[in-house]
Design a protein around this motif. Structure first.
Motif, PDB file in Angstrom:
ATOM      1  N   ILE A 155     128.091  -5.775 -22.915  1.00 15.78           N
ATOM      2  CA  ILE A 155     127.614  -6.778 -21.970  1.00 15.78           C
ATOM      3  C   ILE A 155     128.273  -6.542 -20.610  1.00 15.78           C
ATOM      4  CG2 ILE A 155     127.653  -9.243 -21.404  1.00 15.78           C
ATOM      5  CD1 ILE A 155     127.321  -9.809 -24.355  1.00 15.78           C
ATOM      6  N   ILE A 156     129.567  -6.309 -20.622  1.00 11.78           N
ATOM      7  CA  ILE A 156     130.276  -6.095 -19.377  1.00 11.78           C
ATOM      8  C   ILE A 156     129.747  -4.828 -18.709  1.00 11.78           C
ATOM      9  CG2 ILE A 156     132.511  -5.551 -18.357  1.00 11.78           C
ATOM     10  CD1 ILE A 156     133.754  -7.402 -20.436  1.00 11.78           C
ATOM     11  N   ALA A 157     129.529  -3.824 -19.504  1.00  7.40           N
ATOM     12  CA  ALA A 157     129.058  -2.574 -18.931  1.00  7.40           C
ATOM     13  C   ALA A 157     127.660  -2.747 -18.329  1.00  7.40           C
ATOM     14  CB  ALA A 157     129.032  -1.478 -19.993  1.00  7.40           C
ATOM     15  N   ASN A 158     126.852  -3.551 -18.974  1.00  8.69           N
ATOM     16  CA  ASN A 158     125.491  -3.741 -18.465  1.00  8.69           C
ATOM     17  C   ASN A 158     125.461  -4.733 -17.291  1.00  8.69           C
ATOM     18  OD1 ASN A 158     124.412  -2.003 -20.320  1.00  8.69           O
ATOM     19  ND2 ASN A 158     123.868  -3.582 -21.775  1.00  8.69           N
ATOM     20  N   LYS A 159     126.244  -5.748 -17.294  1.00  7.81           N
ATOM     21  CA  LYS A 159     126.119  -6.795 -16.292  1.00  7.81           C
ATOM     22  C   LYS A 159     127.239  -6.760 -15.258  1.00  7.81           C
ATOM     23  CE  LYS A 159     123.397  -9.851 -18.978  1.00  7.81           C
ATOM     24  NZ  LYS A 159     122.996 -11.092 -19.311  1.00  7.81           N
ATOM     25  N   HIS A 160     128.252  -6.059 -15.458  1.00  8.52           N
ATOM     26  CA  HIS A 160     129.345  -6.037 -14.491  1.00  8.52           C
ATOM     27  C   HIS A 160     129.270  -4.794 -13.638  1.00  8.52           C
ATOM     28  CE1 HIS A 160     132.237  -9.263 -15.145  1.00  8.52           C
ATOM     29  NE2 HIS A 160     131.865  -9.276 -16.399  1.00  8.52           N
ATOM     30  N   ASP A 161     129.730  -5.028 -12.463  1.00  2.76           N
ATOM     31  CA  ASP A 161     129.841  -3.876 -11.576  1.00  2.76           C
ATOM     32  C   ASP A 161     131.275  -3.767 -11.104  1.00  2.76           C
ATOM     33  OD1 ASP A 161     129.913  -6.073 -10.023  1.00  2.76           O
ATOM     34  OD2 ASP A 161     128.251  -5.500  -8.711  1.00  2.76           O
ATOM     35  N   ALA A 162     131.574  -2.955 -10.152  1.00  7.42           N
ATOM     36  CA  ALA A 162     132.930  -2.708  -9.713  1.00  7.42           C
ATOM     37  C   ALA A 162     133.499  -3.919  -9.024  1.00  7.42           C
ATOM     38  CB  ALA A 162     132.964  -1.515  -8.767  1.00  7.42           C
ATOM     39  N   GLU A 163     132.671  -4.656  -8.354  1.00  2.19           N
ATOM     40  CA  GLU A 163     133.150  -5.838  -7.646  1.00  2.19           C
ATOM     41  C   GLU A 163     133.560  -6.914  -8.637  1.00  2.19           C
ATOM     42  OE1 GLU A 163     131.094  -9.224  -5.072  1.00  2.19           O
ATOM     43  OE2 GLU A 163     130.467  -7.211  -4.497  1.00  2.19           O
ATOM     44  N   ALA A 164     132.784  -7.108  -9.700  1.00  4.26           N
ATOM     45  CA  ALA A 164     133.111  -8.101 -10.717  1.00  4.26           C
ATOM     46  C   ALA A 164     134.376  -7.671 -11.432  1.00  4.26           C
ATOM     47  CB  ALA A 164     131.969  -8.253 -11.703  1.00  4.26           C
ATOM     48  N   ASP A 165     134.603  -6.381 -11.624  1.00  2.77           N
ATOM     49  CA  ASP A 165     135.817  -5.895 -12.281  1.00  2.77           C
ATOM     50  C   ASP A 165     137.033  -6.191 -11.420  1.00  2.77           C
ATOM     51  OD1 ASP A 165     134.702  -4.940 -14.593  1.00  2.77           O
ATOM     52  OD2 ASP A 165     134.537  -2.869 -13.904  1.00  2.77           O
ATOM     53  N   GLY A 166     136.945  -6.035 -10.187  1.00  8.35           N
ATOM     54  CA  GLY A 166     138.069  -6.301  -9.281  1.00  8.35           C
ATOM     55  C   GLY A 166     138.425  -7.765  -9.289  1.00  8.35           C
TER      56      GLY A 166
END
Length: 176
Positions: A155-166
């Motif tokens: 889910i994280i891989a599909n819906k998250h991007d680098a900005e959400a990870d930061g």
């Protein structure tokens, strides 16, 4: 035939032979001998007879005393063995009672040991079941956590991007 008295009287060469009460001297001697033998027999024979009887009486008394002693010994032995038999019977009864008590105690102990063993085995089985349940729950949790982690990663891989990870990293750092 001339009789002996006549012959004896003529043998004295015609001398007169003294006679008292019409009894010749040789007859007096014979009579005296008979009296002497009679007195001797009268004194000795009863003494011999009584002596023989006394010795027989003494022998019978001795045998009776010996028989009394033997009877007393036999009665003593009989009483002794009767008491030994009584004692042996009492000992046997005590041994039987002791053996019965011991058998009851052994049965009670075996019963309590059996119950304790069943209780221990039941407890061990319950502990094994509980352990297996804990292992199963842990395994299910681990699998669920792995599945959740994989699903979350997807889910994280599909819906998250680098900005959400930061952003997420900043929140975690701030929470620490």
């Amino acid at each position: 035939m001339p009789d002996i008295l006549t012959i004896l009287a003529s043998a004295d060469d015609g001398k007169a032979v003294p006679a008292a009460f019409g009894v010749q001297d040789y007859q007096w001697v014979s009579l005296a001998m008979l009296v002497l033998i009679g007195v001797f027999l009268w004194k000795k024979v009863p003494g011999l007879i009584t002596g023989g009887l006394d010795s027989k009486i003494a022998e019978i008394k001795q045998q009776l005393d010996e028989a009394k002693n033997l009877r007393a010994e036999a009665e003593t032995l009989r009483d002794e063995y009767a008491s030994k038999i009584t004692t042996a019977e009492q000992d046997a009864e005590k041994m039987i009672e002791g053996a019965q008590r011991e058998a009851v105690a052994i049965l009670d102990k075996a019963k309590s040991d059996g119950e304790a063993m069943v209780k221990r085995r039941k407890q061990m089985a319950e502990e094994k079941i509980a352990s297996a349940e804990r292992d199963a729950v842990r395994d299910v949790r681990n699998r669920a956590a792995s599945a959740a982690a994989i699903a979350a990663g997807d889910i994280i891989a599909n819906k998250h991007d680098a900005e959400a990870d930061g952003k997420l990293a900043d929140e975690v750092i701030a929470g620490i």
